[in-house]
Design an enzyme around this catalytic site. Structure first.
Site, PDB file in Angstrom:
ATOM      1  N   HIS A 134      52.905  41.282   4.655  1.00  0.00           N
ATOM      2  CA  HIS A 134      53.099  42.525   5.397  1.00  0.00           C
ATOM      3  C   HIS A 134      52.517  43.718   4.647  1.00  0.00           C
ATOM      4  O   HIS A 134      52.792  44.874   4.986  1.00  0.00           O
ATOM      5  CB  HIS A 134      54.592  42.732   5.674  1.00  0.00           C
ATOM      6  CG  HIS A 134      55.159  41.641   6.538  1.00  0.00           C
ATOM      7  ND1 HIS A 134      55.457  41.813   7.870  1.00  0.00           N
ATOM      8  CD2 HIS A 134      55.433  40.340   6.259  1.00  0.00           C
ATOM      9  CE1 HIS A 134      55.904  40.678   8.370  1.00  0.00           C
ATOM     10  NE2 HIS A 134      55.898  39.763   7.410  1.00  0.00           N
TER      11      HIS A 134
ATOM     12  N   LYS B  69      45.649  49.655 -28.868  1.00  0.00           N
ATOM     13  CA  LYS B  69      46.583  49.874 -29.975  1.00  0.00           C
ATOM     14  C   LYS B  69      45.959  50.802 -31.017  1.00  0.00           C
ATOM     15  O   LYS B  69      46.628  51.720 -31.510  1.00  0.00           O
ATOM     16  CB  LYS B  69      46.956  48.538 -30.636  1.00  0.00           C
ATOM     17  CG  LYS B  69      47.792  47.626 -29.777  1.00  0.00           C
ATOM     18  CD  LYS B  69      48.181  46.376 -30.555  1.00  0.00           C
ATOM     19  CE  LYS B  69      48.808  45.344 -29.652  1.00  0.00           C
ATOM     20  NZ  LYS B  69      48.956  44.037 -30.281  1.00  0.00           N
TER      21      LYS B  69
ATOM     22  N   GLU C 150      44.570  36.588 -20.289  1.00  0.00           N
ATOM     23  CA  GLU C 150      44.354  36.849 -21.708  1.00  0.00           C
ATOM     24  C   GLU C 150      43.534  35.732 -22.356  1.00  0.00           C
ATOM     25  O   GLU C 150      42.856  35.942 -23.348  1.00  0.00           O
ATOM     26  CB  GLU C 150      45.726  36.968 -22.411  1.00  0.00           C
ATOM     27  CG  GLU C 150      45.725  37.900 -23.600  1.00  0.00           C
ATOM     28  CD  GLU C 150      47.131  38.225 -24.089  1.00  0.00           C
ATOM     29  OE1 GLU C 150      47.451  39.417 -24.220  1.00  0.00           O
ATOM     30  OE2 GLU C 150      47.906  37.290 -24.360  1.00  0.00           O
TER      31      GLU C 150
HETATM   32  O1  PA5 Z   1      49.885  36.590 -26.187  1.00  0.00           O
HETATM   33  C1  PA5 Z   1      50.041  37.368 -27.096  1.00  0.00           C
HETATM   34  O2  PA5 Z   1      49.688  37.084 -28.224  1.00  0.00           O
HETATM   35  C2  PA5 Z   1      50.713  38.708 -26.876  1.00  0.00           C
HETATM   36  O3  PA5 Z   1      51.133  38.859 -25.569  1.00  0.00           O
HETATM   37  C3  PA5 Z   1      51.901  38.808 -27.791  1.00  0.00           C
HETATM   38  O4  PA5 Z   1      52.804  37.788 -27.499  1.00  0.00           O
HETATM   39  C4  PA5 Z   1      52.585  40.160 -27.644  1.00  0.00           C
HETATM   40  O5  PA5 Z   1      51.692  41.155 -27.973  1.00  0.00           O
HETATM   41  C5  PA5 Z   1      53.813  40.237 -28.537  1.00  0.00           C
HETATM   42  O6  PA5 Z   1      53.473  39.958 -29.852  1.00  0.00           O
HETATM   43  P1  PA5 Z   1      54.573  39.704 -30.930  1.00  0.00           P
HETATM   44  O7  PA5 Z   1      55.290  38.475 -30.595  1.00  0.00           O
HETATM   45  O8  PA5 Z   1      53.825  39.588 -32.232  1.00  0.00           O
HETATM   46  O9  PA5 Z   1      55.484  40.925 -30.919  1.00  0.00           O
END
Ligand code: PA5
Length: 426
Positions: A299, A414, A278
């Site tokens: 394996h 989303k 990410e």
């Molecule tokens: O790294 C990130 O920002 C995401 O993985 C968020 O942590 C995830 O989408 C969860 O978001 P939130 O804590 O606002 O529910």
């Protein structure tokens, strides 16, 4: 504490030729002046962390632990993976912990959600809902169901002592709701993004309820903060690792396989995947982070790694000390032919498998291997490891001029999903 061995990586460039660039980027990291600097609270978190909050986490954990036959943690992504990675690494997969841990809020699977709800029906439940935004749909949906379940089971008053919310300081629906319902709340700092948040209450609250010594996690983090706060590449294995990734990508390797020889590190690999993937997968750039657990996956994936297309390098997380050892008994009949291992420890066998695989993959398979070593799978090592990989992530992304701290691409699914679900547009 952690070391990097590049002896099997077949690097075509000298790591130390990057010293000047690293020194410059190190300043951007420690002075928090690089891209995305409004999300760099993790850099000095060890020094700045409010010790009163650490104490309050421990107090709350002590209060709820006894009634938590099951701890249900509701969250996704950065609000899920770190806690799970930490608890599995530190306690193992079948520890004698009396509290069972269940994760929810990380899927839209109706089967999974229904099965969890049925499973916890007659158990004593404590719920930690974790969401910075408070609006993440997977988490909000599961929490709505769980809140109703908890209120029916315990009544609203008792829920105040059984539901803990970890969320933004002021913003977000979860904050408002928690305030209204009187839940215990912990704050996710504004300047720490999800994938860097395991060192905040996001990770520390579930860890403490599960009985992990969070002072040790914090001490490990502090040690890494002190040891790795140097631009000197000779002294900084986190930066060495960051540079190796760039060198290996320059050599044409676009996939990194994170390898561990301990099943309790499988979720750590998932956490690492989010951290690197990410942070770096933007602007058409980045290395795809993947993972394997050996010798299990030798394996299955082993064939591809050994003889398939040369697209990947491996990063092995080597653990010096196992948490437990098992010795192989002698068998008078020796029908299975295993007596050559009598008296040996299973961990020694594991280490020999690791060594043999390293040789096979690098010398015969021509797959570059980086080896990161850590002493053990303790809470202290987990704290240290977090800072190691945070720093490495920042450096490896800055090397490519990428902002490691945003994730604009995550919004695309989303938006489509909301359109299909008919979510009202504000
Ligand atoms: O790294 C990130 O920002 C995401 O993985 C968020 O942590 C995830 O989408 C969860 O978001 P939130 O804590 O606002 O529910």
């Amino acid at each position: 504490m952690m070391k990097l061995d590049t002896g099997h990586a077949n690097l075509k460039e000298d790591i130390f030729s990057y010293q000047e660039k690293v020194s410059e980027l190190h300043q951007a990291i420690i002075n928090q002046t690089g891209a995305g600097n409004d999300f760099m609270g993790w850099v000095h978190w060890a020094k700045n962390y409010d010790q009163e909050e650490l104490s309050r986490i421990k107090e709350v954990a002590t209060k709820v632990k006894d009634k938590a036959e099951v701890l249900v943690v509701c969250g996704i992504g950065g609000s899920y993976l770190g806690a799970r990675a930490a608890i599995e690494m530190i306690q193992g997969l079948y520890s004698d912990n009396k509290t069972e841990l269940i994760f929810i809020g990380n899927t839209f699977s109706s089967t999974y959600i229904s099965q969890v709800m049925k499973y916890i029906e007659n158990k004593s439940v404590v719920l930690n809902v974790i969401s910075k935004s408070g609006t993440t749909t997977e988490t909000a949906l599961s929490f709505r169901l769980l809140k109703e379940f908890m209120e029916k089971k315990y009544g609203k008053e008792e829920c105040k002592t059984r539901i803990i919310a970890t969320t933004d300081k002021v913003r977000g629906t979860l904050k408002a709701l928690s305030h209204q319902e009187g839940y215990e709340t912990f704050v996710i700092p504004d300047d720490i993004g999800g994938r860097f948040s395991v060192i905040t209450p996001v990770g520390l609250v579930p860890m403490a309820i599960m009985g992990i010594d969070i002072d040790e996690v914090y001490a490990g983090l502090m040690k890494a903060y002190e040891e790795l706060n140097t631009a000197d590449l000779h002294q900084n294995p986190a930066y060495q690792y960051a540079i190796c990734r760039r060198i290996l990508q320059n050599q044409g390797y676009n996939v990194e396989l994170f390898v561990a020889y301990e099943p309790q590190l499988a979720m750590l690999a998932e956490w690492w995947k989010q951290l690197l993937g990410e942070s770096e997968g933007k602007n058409g750039l980045g290395i795809l982070p993947d993972s394997a657990n050996f010798s299990t996956d030798l394996h299955s994936l082993g064939q591809f790694i050994q003889e398939g297309k040369k697209i990947l390098f491996e990063t092995i997380l080597h653990v010096n000390q196992p948490q437990e050892e098992v010795f192989i008994p002698n068998d008078a009949q020796n029908l299975d032919g295993m007596n050559y291992l009598s008296g040996k420890g299973v961990d020694w066998v594991n280490k020999m498998a690791e060594q043999g695989t390293l040789e096979a993959h690098t010398e015969v398979g021509a797959v570059p291997n980086l080896v990161i070593s850590m002493e053990d799978m303790s809470a202290y090592s987990f704290g240290y490891l977090c800072y190691f990989f945070f720093l490495a992530t920042a450096m490896t992304c800055y090397m490519m001029d990428i902002n490691p701290f945003n994730q604009p691409g995550v919004e695309v699914y989303k938006a489509n999903m909301f359109r299909l679900l008919g979510k009202p547009v504000k």
